[in-house]
Design a protein around this motif. Structure first.
Motif, PDB file in Angstrom:
ATOM      1  N   PHE A  39      93.787 122.775  58.615  1.00 19.64           N
ATOM      2  CA  PHE A  39      94.189 121.382  58.663  1.00 19.64           C
ATOM      3  C   PHE A  39      95.505 121.199  57.917  1.00 19.64           C
ATOM      4  CE2 PHE A  39      89.424 121.135  58.855  1.00 19.64           C
ATOM      5  CZ  PHE A  39      89.377 120.887  60.218  1.00 19.64           C
ATOM      6  N   ALA A  40      96.222 120.146  58.272  1.00  9.22           N
ATOM      7  CA  ALA A  40      97.550 119.905  57.712  1.00  9.22           C
ATOM      8  C   ALA A  40      97.462 119.547  56.230  1.00  9.22           C
ATOM      9  CB  ALA A  40      98.239 118.780  58.473  1.00  9.22           C
ATOM     10  N   ARG A  43      97.443 115.777  55.429  1.00  9.53           N
ATOM     11  CA  ARG A  43      96.427 114.938  56.078  1.00  9.53           C
ATOM     12  C   ARG A  43      95.877 113.885  55.115  1.00  9.53           C
ATOM     13  NH1 ARG A  43      94.269 119.641  54.428  1.00  9.53           N
ATOM     14  NH2 ARG A  43      92.236 119.630  53.367  1.00  9.53           N
ATOM     15  N   LYS A  44      95.418 112.783  55.683  1.00  9.93           N
ATOM     16  CA  LYS A  44      94.818 111.708  54.898  1.00  9.93           C
ATOM     17  C   LYS A  44      93.297 111.819  54.834  1.00  9.93           C
ATOM     18  CE  LYS A  44      98.836 109.571  54.463  1.00  9.93           C
ATOM     19  NZ  LYS A  44      99.549 109.466  53.190  1.00  9.93           N
ATOM     20  N   THR A  46      89.848 114.862  55.625  1.00 11.36           N
ATOM     21  CA  THR A  46      89.411 116.208  56.005  1.00 11.36           C
ATOM     22  C   THR A  46      88.199 116.081  56.930  1.00 11.36           C
ATOM     23  OG1 THR A  46      90.166 117.168  53.922  1.00 11.36           O
ATOM     24  CG2 THR A  46      88.545 118.426  55.192  1.00 11.36           C
ATOM     25  N   THR A  73      95.640 113.245  63.363  1.00 10.77           N
ATOM     26  CA  THR A  73      96.555 113.421  62.240  1.00 10.77           C
ATOM     27  C   THR A  73      96.115 114.511  61.263  1.00 10.77           C
ATOM     28  OG1 THR A  73      95.442 111.665  60.992  1.00 10.77           O
ATOM     29  CG2 THR A  73      97.322 111.032  62.351  1.00 10.77           C
ATOM     30  N   CYS A  74      94.831 114.871  61.270  1.00  9.11           N
ATOM     31  CA  CYS A  74      94.373 115.904  60.331  1.00  9.11           C
ATOM     32  C   CYS A  74      94.999 117.269  60.630  1.00  9.11           C
ATOM     33  CB  CYS A  74      92.853 116.001  60.331  1.00  9.11           C
ATOM     34  SG  CYS A  74      92.140 116.432  61.931  1.00  9.11           S
ATOM     35  N   HIS A  75      95.437 117.487  61.868  1.00  5.77           N
ATOM     36  CA  HIS A  75      96.143 118.726  62.206  1.00  5.77           C
ATOM     37  C   HIS A  75      97.664 118.534  62.206  1.00  5.77           C
ATOM     38  CE1 HIS A  75      93.244 121.869  62.991  1.00  5.77           C
ATOM     39  NE2 HIS A  75      92.496 121.072  63.725  1.00  5.77           N
ATOM     40  N   GLY A  76      98.124 117.308  61.990  1.00  6.53           N
ATOM     41  CA  GLY A  76      99.550 117.057  61.925  1.00  6.53           C
ATOM     42  C   GLY A  76     100.270 117.476  63.194  1.00  6.53           C
TER      43      GLY A  76
END
Length: 293
Positions: A39-40, A43-44, A46, A73-76
């Motif tokens: 994950f990025a 990220r905001k 998980t 967005t968790c993987h950006g």
């Protein structure tokens, strides 16, 4: 890695409603597995692992035929998990990526070959940091050459801020989750009326009538959200899409049963003709136009 929201439903029911053959889940995700697709760092949230194998098994269990997998967005901007799922789908999945303005033409063409057909712009302030609208316009110009569309995610109170940008974007723009209306205002409220006018005034704007579980105040079976989706299907039958939003990231009040979400479909699209437009004709026209649906 410990997720910070509820895990997805472990054994969703078999839907009472039987989708027509060829039905598309036009909004879902794959997450990880983190050991393979990290994950990025920025990220905001998980998520829990939600790999392609479970997504495709759910598709079959629900009686659906295809998926549109949306980068979250968790993987950006690392679309590796998305591309991996598309390549494993044997043509039964298409994708919506997240990219930066520095994305290369080579990378875009590679994603297109894998099945990506759009990019997502996120304006939900609790999920992403602010990005200048000019950046989104530059990205849109790059992907327009491939015939991709734009997916936008925003909350109802931000419509006035986002609408001018949407009007400047080329081609089709798809709004996620009904523009996240304030259900407390009711279907006749000023906020939803403004969104309906926005749809009327912008004929290239489509909308996903998805995520009652995210919008509801009353909880299942989502009686308070159904009128919003039904109004959109009735008013814009050729510009609506539906999806499960599996595995439902950031759900903290309850985790929906995906079989029960499928059972909402005939409540928002009450005729076979409307169901076919929502589940087959519209998503096929947008994501598999080469098949002539």
């Amino acid at each position: 890695m410990t997720p910070d929201y509820l895990p997805f439903h472990p054994s969703p029911k078999k839907p009472d409603y039987t989708p027509p053959p060829g039905a598309v889940d036009a909004h879902c995700h794959v997450f990880g597995p983190a050991a393979v697709f990290p994950f990025a760092p920025e990220r905001k949230y998980t998520p829990c692992d939600a790999p392609k194998e479970q997504l495709f098994a759910l598709r079959d269990h629900l009686g659906l035929s295809r998926n549109v997998i949306v980068q979250a967005t968790c993987h950006g901007r690392d679309n590796a998990a998305l591309v991996d799922a598309l390549e494993a789908s044997e043509g039964l999945a298409r994708g919506v990526a997240i990219v930066g303005e520095d994305v290369s033409e080579t990378d875009l063409k590679a994603m297109h070959a894998a099945g990506v057909r759009g990019v997502r712009f996120n304006f939900v302030k609790r999920l992403v940091d602010a990005t200048p609208h000019e950046v989104f316009e530059r990205i849109a110009a790059k992907v327009a050459a491939l015939g991709w569309h734009i997916v936008v995610y925003f909350e109802s109170q931000d419509l006035d801020e986002v609408a001018p940008l949407v009007r400047r974007l080329p081609g089709i723009v798809v709004v996620d989750h009904m523009g996240r209306p304030d259900v407390a205002q009711g279907v006749e409220g000023a906020g939803f009326a403004a969104f309906l006018r926005f749809m009327e005034e912008n004929q290239d704007v489509w909308v996903k009538v998805s995520c009652p579980e995210r919008l509801t105040l009353a909880g299942p079976p989502y009686d308070d959200v159904v009128p919003f989706a039904a109004r959109l299907v009735d008013r814009f039958p050729d510009r609506v899409l539906w999806g499960t939003d599996w595995p439902h990231p950031n759900m903290k009040s309850h985790m929906p049963d995906d079989g029960a979400l499928v059972d909402v479909i005939p409540r928002i699209a009450p005729t076979e003709a409307l169901q076919r437009k929502l589940l087959i004709d519209n998503p096929m026209r947008l994501y598999w136009p080469e098949e002539g649906a």
